[in-house]
Design an enzyme around this catalytic site. Structure first.
Site, PDB file in Angstrom:
ATOM      1  N   ASP A  43      -2.450 -77.498  54.457  1.00 58.07           N
ATOM      2  CA  ASP A  43      -1.091 -77.833  54.061  1.00 58.07           C
ATOM      3  C   ASP A  43      -0.370 -76.647  53.440  1.00 58.07           C
ATOM      4  O   ASP A  43      -0.965 -75.860  52.704  1.00 58.07           O
ATOM      5  CB  ASP A  43      -1.091 -78.971  53.031  1.00 58.07           C
ATOM      6  CG  ASP A  43      -1.400 -80.314  53.665  1.00 58.07           C
ATOM      7  OD1 ASP A  43      -1.167 -80.452  54.871  1.00 58.07           O
ATOM      8  OD2 ASP A  43      -1.868 -81.203  52.949  1.00 58.07           O
ATOM      9  N   ASN A  48     -11.240 -86.500  52.228  1.00 61.11           N
ATOM     10  CA  ASN A  48     -11.665 -85.467  51.284  1.00 61.11           C
ATOM     11  C   ASN A  48     -13.169 -85.512  51.015  1.00 61.11           C
ATOM     12  O   ASN A  48     -13.776 -84.487  50.708  1.00 61.11           O
ATOM     13  CB  ASN A  48     -10.879 -85.584  49.980  1.00 61.11           C
ATOM     14  CG  ASN A  48      -9.412 -85.194  50.159  1.00 61.11           C
ATOM     15  OD1 ASN A  48      -9.076 -84.493  51.111  1.00 61.11           O
ATOM     16  ND2 ASN A  48      -8.554 -85.656  49.271  1.00 61.11           N
TER      17      ASN A  48
END
Length: 435
Positions: free
Chosen positions: A121, A23
């Site tokens: 996702d 991230n």
């Protein structure tokens, strides 16, 4: 090779080094577009989402050089703005959620950007409103082509302003910060995200010549500058992978040392796993997890059932709730898992129930796990990974189960975990890639 075959019941032992933070990488790599000078970044994870973004930067005209396995240099001297309108860009950008992060830097430096609706996702709605509302406050104008699912943004004269974010979005904050560093005047961002990865980005930008204060708080002040220079940056280890290894060690009764974890940047993560009864010990900057026959979930002080919930930093990260849920299934005691931030992230629990876990899915956001300790022996199963975090949770369950399990759609796992099979096999796991 799109599936894992896992022989469960293996105890692991040894040391493992966490990869660089996924991230953080998506933010830091996008920031190279803010300057034409060379930037060197190390501890970059070799995973699909990050590699796709590096490839996309190269397509945009960034000169990319790989110095070693985890270290690259980036030089964004000659950016091809016409590339935005190509079919190649639409295909590559649309397949990567992290591609949204290039918009802020491009607006700041070139005054315009375009981006297809990003992928990623499938864990419920993940709004991009925070990004674009922030850009609009700075003076940008954008148009969304619903038919083509494409965003076009124009920002020829960004001006600093006061921004109150509607949510403490990590990527939204990062994108707005990158847009604001070259804007005219002062920008104040309230309700800003303050995750360690966002702090890393702000510190890197300051080394490049930006003027950002309030780092680590939810109130950021950015004085715009005219130009940014080059720098060197090393990324933090991935806290989600560290948490995954803690849970894996407990479920498989393994003795593992997780090396170089940057413990002080982990926030409440170690304490949450301790609430599940997992013993772990800080040794310098390492975490040692001894082999445990069983672990017992805490209760609240009045004896009521423990609740573990996600919230913005410094709360518990939502990316580890899938791990907590699967680990709790083999603990003694019960816990309520409350996933507030993504409405579909708990839908993988049916696969754990098929393996014998005692879980009640209350609604899309809450699941009650009834841990039976050593009385529960998970059964091997054939399943499919729906997203990155559920995928690693299912892998952990399969490693703890009796028999041979198959996990399909492991591309999802590879998006976030670097050579996870190779690294765990080195500790004694039995994971094989198969067709």
């Amino acid at each position: 090779m799109n599936a894992f075959e896992i022989i469960g019941g293996k105890k692991l032992k040894g040391e493992i080094i966490p990869q660089g933070a996924k991230n953080e990488a998506l933010q830091i790599l996008s920031a190279v577009l803010l300057t034409e000078e060379k930037i060197t970044i190390s501890n970059i994870p070799d995973i699909k989402d990050v590699n796709k973004l590096i490839e996309l930067l190269g397509d945009l005209g960034v000169t990319v050089e790989r110095l070693s396995k985890d270290t690259y240099t980036f030089e964004a001297k000659n950016i091809n703005l016409d590339f935005f309108q190509s079919d190649v860009f639409k295909a590559k950008g649309g397949g990567l959620r992290g591609s949204i992060m290039i918009v802020g830097p491009l607006l700041a430096r070139f005054g315009k950007a375009a981006i297809p609706k990003p992928g990623g996702d499938k864990i419920g709605r993940r709004r991009l409103d925070t990004h674009f509302l922030g850009f609009e406050k700075l003076g940008a104008k954008f148009v969304y082509d619903q038919k083509k699912e494409f965003f076009n943004v124009d920002a020829t004269n960004l001006k600093g302003t006061y921004i109150l974010l509607d949510e403490a979005s990590v990527t939204g904050t990062a994108n707005i910060v990158m847009a604001a560093v070259l804007a005219t005047g002062t920008t104040t961002i309230y309700n800003a995200a303050c995750e360690p990865y966002l702090q890393q980005l702000c510190k890197m930008l300051n080394r490049m010549g930006a003027k950002i204060s309030g780092i680590g708080s939810n109130l950021l002040t950015i004085e715009g500058v005219k130009k940014l220079g080059g720098t060197e940056h090393r990324m933090l280890p991935d806290m989600i992978e560290i948490g995954s290894f803690i849970g894996l060690a407990a479920m498989t009764e393994s003795e593992i040392t997780i090396k170089d974890v940057q413990y002080d940047e982990l926030g409440v993560i170690p304490e949450v796993f301790k609430k599940l009864g997992i013993k772990l010990e800080r040794r310098g900057d390492d975490i040692y997890i001894p082999s445990q026959k069983h672990y017992v979930i805490d209760t609240f002080i009045d004896g009521s059932i423990l609740t573990i919930t996600d919230s913005p930093w410094p709360g518990f990260t939502p990316d580890l709730l899938s791990i907590v849920l699967v680990v709790a299934s083999q603990a003694r005691g019960s816990v309520l898992i409350h996933q507030k931030m993504f409405e579909s992230r708990l839908f993988f629990v049916d696969k754990l129930i098929d393996m014998g876990a005692q879980i009640i899915l209350c609604d899309p956001h809450r699941a009650t796990v009834i841990g039976l300790g050593e009385n529960l022996h998970l059964r091997a199963s054939v399943m499919s990974s729906p997203d990155i975090r559920a995928g690693i949770a299912l892998l952990i369950a399969a490693m703890a189960a009796e028999g041979t399990s198959i996990i399909h759609n492991i591309d999802q796992i590879d998006r976030g975990y670097e050579q996870i099979d190779v690294r765990l096999n080195a500790l004694g796991a039995c994971i094989e890639r198969i067709d």
